[in-house]
Motif scaffolding. Structure first.
Motif, PDB file in Angstrom:
ATOM      1  N   THR A 207     -41.941 -62.254  14.799  1.00  0.00           N
ATOM      2  CA  THR A 207     -41.274 -61.340  15.484  1.00  0.00           C
ATOM      3  C   THR A 207     -39.879 -61.576  15.287  1.00  0.00           C
ATOM      4  O   THR A 207     -39.015 -60.598  15.732  1.00  0.00           O
ATOM      5  CB  THR A 207     -41.453 -62.052  17.040  1.00  0.00           C
ATOM      6  OG1 THR A 207     -41.145 -63.101  17.270  1.00  0.00           O
ATOM      7  CG2 THR A 207     -42.731 -61.663  17.610  1.00  0.00           C
ATOM      8  N   GLY A 208     -39.134 -62.356  14.691  1.00  0.00           N
ATOM      9  CA  GLY A 208     -37.802 -62.440  14.335  1.00  0.00           C
ATOM     10  C   GLY A 208     -37.014 -62.970  15.630  1.00  0.00           C
ATOM     11  O   GLY A 208     -35.881 -62.723  15.466  1.00  0.00           O
ATOM     12  N   GLY A 209     -37.676 -63.692  16.644  1.00  0.00           N
ATOM     13  CA  GLY A 209     -37.002 -64.141  17.579  1.00  0.00           C
ATOM     14  C   GLY A 209     -37.447 -63.372  18.787  1.00  0.00           C
ATOM     15  O   GLY A 209     -38.247 -62.477  18.606  1.00  0.00           O
ATOM     16  N   PRO A 210     -37.205 -63.694  19.978  1.00  0.00           N
ATOM     17  CA  PRO A 210     -37.943 -63.103  21.221  1.00  0.00           C
ATOM     18  C   PRO A 210     -37.752 -61.656  21.328  1.00  0.00           C
ATOM     19  O   PRO A 210     -36.185 -61.080  21.165  1.00  0.00           O
ATOM     20  CB  PRO A 210     -37.072 -63.774  22.349  1.00  0.00           C
ATOM     21  CG  PRO A 210     -36.456 -65.074  21.797  1.00  0.00           C
ATOM     22  CD  PRO A 210     -36.390 -64.732  20.329  1.00  0.00           C
ATOM     23  N   MET A 211     -38.507 -61.086  21.579  1.00  0.00           N
ATOM     24  CA  MET A 211     -38.342 -59.455  21.720  1.00  0.00           C
ATOM     25  C   MET A 211     -38.938 -58.992  23.019  1.00  0.00           C
ATOM     26  O   MET A 211     -40.042 -59.590  23.490  1.00  0.00           O
ATOM     27  CB  MET A 211     -39.311 -58.788  20.779  1.00  0.00           C
ATOM     28  CG  MET A 211     -40.562 -58.915  20.558  1.00  0.00           C
ATOM     29  SD  MET A 211     -41.514 -58.262  19.244  1.00  0.00           S
ATOM     30  CE  MET A 211     -41.372 -56.455  19.473  1.00  0.00           C
ATOM     31  N   THR A 212     -38.305 -58.246  23.857  1.00  0.00           N
ATOM     32  CA  THR A 212     -38.695 -57.863  25.116  1.00  0.00           C
ATOM     33  C   THR A 212     -39.725 -56.923  25.023  1.00  0.00           C
ATOM     34  O   THR A 212     -39.552 -55.629  24.276  1.00  0.00           O
ATOM     35  CB  THR A 212     -37.573 -57.053  25.938  1.00  0.00           C
ATOM     36  OG1 THR A 212     -36.397 -58.168  26.060  1.00  0.00           O
ATOM     37  CG2 THR A 212     -37.852 -56.581  27.270  1.00  0.00           C
ATOM     38  N   LEU A 213     -40.982 -57.250  25.748  1.00  0.00           N
ATOM     39  CA  LEU A 213     -41.960 -56.254  25.882  1.00  0.00           C
ATOM     40  C   LEU A 213     -42.175 -55.205  27.113  1.00  0.00           C
ATOM     41  O   LEU A 213     -42.233 -54.100  26.931  1.00  0.00           O
ATOM     42  CB  LEU A 213     -43.530 -56.986  25.566  1.00  0.00           C
ATOM     43  CG  LEU A 213     -43.680 -58.140  24.717  1.00  0.00           C
ATOM     44  CD1 LEU A 213     -44.635 -58.786  24.616  1.00  0.00           C
ATOM     45  CD2 LEU A 213     -43.682 -57.295  23.301  1.00  0.00           C
ATOM     46  N   GLN A 214     -41.728 -55.881  28.182  1.00  0.00           N
ATOM     47  CA  GLN A 214     -41.846 -55.072  29.331  1.00  0.00           C
ATOM     48  C   GLN A 214     -40.663 -55.520  30.221  1.00  0.00           C
ATOM     49  O   GLN A 214     -40.272 -56.504  30.377  1.00  0.00           O
ATOM     50  CB  GLN A 214     -43.382 -55.552  30.190  1.00  0.00           C
ATOM     51  CG  GLN A 214     -44.481 -55.056  29.440  1.00  0.00           C
ATOM     52  CD  GLN A 214     -45.641 -55.184  30.225  1.00  0.00           C
ATOM     53  OE1 GLN A 214     -46.214 -56.617  30.471  1.00  0.00           O
ATOM     54  NE2 GLN A 214     -46.203 -54.454  31.004  1.00  0.00           N
ATOM     55  N   GLU A 215     -40.195 -54.246  31.150  1.00  0.00           N
ATOM     56  CA  GLU A 215     -39.168 -54.690  32.040  1.00  0.00           C
ATOM     57  C   GLU A 215     -39.231 -53.712  32.951  1.00  0.00           C
ATOM     58  O   GLU A 215     -39.139 -52.469  32.940  1.00  0.00           O
ATOM     59  CB  GLU A 215     -37.658 -54.755  31.156  1.00  0.00           C
ATOM     60  CG  GLU A 215     -36.567 -55.389  32.467  1.00  0.00           C
ATOM     61  CD  GLU A 215     -35.439 -55.734  31.294  1.00  0.00           C
ATOM     62  OE1 GLU A 215     -34.811 -56.614  32.049  1.00  0.00           O
ATOM     63  OE2 GLU A 215     -35.343 -55.412  30.260  1.00  0.00           O
ATOM     64  N   GLY A 216     -39.510 -54.300  34.282  1.00  0.00           N
ATOM     65  CA  GLY A 216     -39.839 -53.112  35.446  1.00  0.00           C
ATOM     66  C   GLY A 216     -39.313 -53.711  36.670  1.00  0.00           C
ATOM     67  O   GLY A 216     -38.986 -55.001  36.896  1.00  0.00           O
ATOM     68  N   ASN A 217     -39.793 -53.221  37.819  1.00  0.00           N
ATOM     69  CA  ASN A 217     -39.527 -53.721  39.052  1.00  0.00           C
ATOM     70  C   ASN A 217     -40.885 -53.476  40.134  1.00  0.00           C
ATOM     71  O   ASN A 217     -41.322 -52.237  39.882  1.00  0.00           O
ATOM     72  CB  ASN A 217     -38.313 -52.961  39.750  1.00  0.00           C
ATOM     73  CG  ASN A 217     -38.097 -53.850  40.899  1.00  0.00           C
ATOM     74  OD1 ASN A 217     -38.346 -53.629  41.961  1.00  0.00           O
ATOM     75  ND2 ASN A 217     -36.854 -54.395  40.857  1.00  0.00           N
ATOM     76  N   THR A 218     -41.158 -54.446  40.904  1.00  0.00           N
ATOM     77  CA  THR A 218     -42.349 -54.098  41.739  1.00  0.00           C
ATOM     78  C   THR A 218     -42.118 -52.945  42.482  1.00  0.00           C
ATOM     79  O   THR A 218     -43.196 -52.515  43.309  1.00  0.00           O
ATOM     80  CB  THR A 218     -42.726 -55.440  42.398  1.00  0.00           C
ATOM     81  OG1 THR A 218     -41.650 -55.907  43.225  1.00  0.00           O
ATOM     82  CG2 THR A 218     -43.048 -56.605  41.340  1.00  0.00           C
ATOM     83  N   ARG A 219     -40.965 -52.507  43.088  1.00  0.00           N
ATOM     84  CA  ARG A 219     -40.732 -51.428  43.849  1.00  0.00           C
ATOM     85  C   ARG A 219     -41.343 -50.292  43.264  1.00  0.00           C
ATOM     86  O   ARG A 219     -41.441 -49.270  44.040  1.00  0.00           O
ATOM     87  CB  ARG A 219     -39.264 -51.188  44.174  1.00  0.00           C
ATOM     88  CG  ARG A 219     -38.366 -50.677  42.986  1.00  0.00           C
ATOM     89  CD  ARG A 219     -36.916 -50.360  43.407  1.00  0.00           C
ATOM     90  NE  ARG A 219     -36.005 -50.193  42.263  1.00  0.00           N
ATOM     91  CZ  ARG A 219     -35.230 -51.314  41.616  1.00  0.00           C
ATOM     92  NH1 ARG A 219     -35.145 -52.342  42.658  1.00  0.00           N
ATOM     93  NH2 ARG A 219     -34.578 -50.953  40.676  1.00  0.00           N
ATOM     94  N   ASP A 220     -41.666 -50.145  42.041  1.00  0.00           N
ATOM     95  CA  ASP A 220     -42.184 -49.137  41.342  1.00  0.00           C
ATOM     96  C   ASP A 220     -43.523 -48.730  41.389  1.00  0.00           C
ATOM     97  O   ASP A 220     -44.285 -47.988  40.605  1.00  0.00           O
ATOM     98  CB  ASP A 220     -41.488 -48.777  39.917  1.00  0.00           C
ATOM     99  CG  ASP A 220     -39.983 -48.868  39.804  1.00  0.00           C
ATOM    100  OD1 ASP A 220     -39.440 -48.000  40.540  1.00  0.00           O
ATOM    101  OD2 ASP A 220     -39.644 -49.374  39.048  1.00  0.00           O
ATOM    102  N   MET A 221     -44.448 -49.606  42.106  1.00  0.00           N
ATOM    103  CA  MET A 221     -45.892 -49.746  42.309  1.00  0.00           C
ATOM    104  C   MET A 221     -46.170 -48.483  42.755  1.00  0.00           C
ATOM    105  O   MET A 221     -45.472 -48.094  43.987  1.00  0.00           O
ATOM    106  CB  MET A 221     -46.425 -50.825  42.840  1.00  0.00           C
ATOM    107  CG  MET A 221     -46.375 -52.249  41.986  1.00  0.00           C
ATOM    108  SD  MET A 221     -47.369 -53.483  42.646  1.00  0.00           S
ATOM    109  CE  MET A 221     -46.530 -53.934  44.251  1.00  0.00           C
TER     110      MET A 221
END
Length: 281
Positions: A207-221
């Motif tokens: 991966t070449g280092g940590p990569m962000t896969l998901q970023e969200g907020n539970t208010r958007d359920m």
């Protein structure tokens, strides 16, 4: 209050220390982490007043699933608008429900064997019920919640989509395909139980280092925690200690042709609750 499973014993966590429930309660509550939900109101009253000064340091790698043998596991699909859109599916009008079988549960630092070439990740808020019931009113639903946790709904997409009808539960229930934890966190510990940042990142295996896969907020359920409990209970009798995986925000591997391989390390985190760190083998 943070309830966890340390070497198959119920504990209360206080930072990097753990208090053994059976010993601290002089046997009033059993060591089995599942049993604390059998008499939830009494356990909660005791735990809220428990003296944590006797808590001892522990190894996080020894934490197991905080609710190890729930009678029912529910999982909600397509519960974030952006995830439904990345799947090119309409926003659901009703809960999309499946299950993950109990043998797939694992702890927050579990190793996950990779059974195929299309193993995917879905970072999720997990509800743990302290009180069950039928036809629970949405306005009362939070009163039935023991606490919240972090979960991964891991899937083998080829098996999941194998016809002639989809095999959601089977494709999502390989060993350790439901890691969750590190604890069940009571909602009074959270600044805003309805709006929690949820994210995942991947490291290892090129991966070449940590990569962000998901970023969200539970208010958007699409269906909130109270709506989910109320609508499930219209059909199903909910039981103390049941767990509910509530769906995932956008960014799953299937949408970007990025699947989990041996050597990957997946970190899943929800604000105020904690994180999972799972390696794939």
């Amino acid at each position: 209050m943070r309830i966890a499973n340390l070497n198959d014993r119920a504990v209360l966590l206080d930072g990097d220390r753990a208090l053994d429930v059976e010993r601290a309660s002089d046997g009033r509550f059993p060591a089995d982490p599942q049993r604390v939900y059998d008499d939830w109101e009494a356990f909660r009253a005791w735990a809220e007043r428990a003296d944590l000064s006797a808590a001892e340091p522990f190894d996080p790698a020894e934490l197991g699933p905080p609710v190890p043998t729930p009678r029912q596991i529910f999982a909600i699909g397509l519960n974030y608008r952006d995830h439904a859109e990345e799947a090119s599916l309409p926003h659901p009008e009703h809960l999309v429900v499946f299950t993950k079988f109990q043998s797939s549960l694992a702890g927050p630092h579990a190793q996950v064997p990779v059974p195929g070439d299309t193993v995917d990740y879905e970072t999720e808020l997990v509800i743990v019920l302290g009180r069950g019931g039928r036809d629970i009113d949405e306005a009362d639903a939070w009163d039935h919640v023991a606490g919240l946790s972090v979960g991964q709904d891991i899937s083998e997409r080829t098996i999941q989509r194998r016809g002639p009808a989809a095999q959601f539960s089977l494709g999502k229930s390989y060993p350790n395909f439901a890691p969750f934890g590190p604890a069940v966190v009571s909602v009074d510990e959270l600044a805003d139980k309805n709006a929690l940042t949820i994210r995942a990142e991947l490291d290892g295996n090129g991966t070449g280092g940590p990569m962000t896969l998901q970023e969200g907020n539970t208010r958007d359920m699409i269906f909130s925690v109270p709506q989910t409990i109320a609508q499930l209970s219209e059909v199903v009798t909910l039981l103390p200690g049941d767990i509910i995986f509530t769906g995932t925000p956008a960014g799953v591997g299937m949408s970007k042709n990025l699947f989990l391989r041996p050597g990957h390390v997946l970190t899943s985190e929800i604000e105020g609750i904690g994180r999972l760190v799972n390696s794939f083998v």
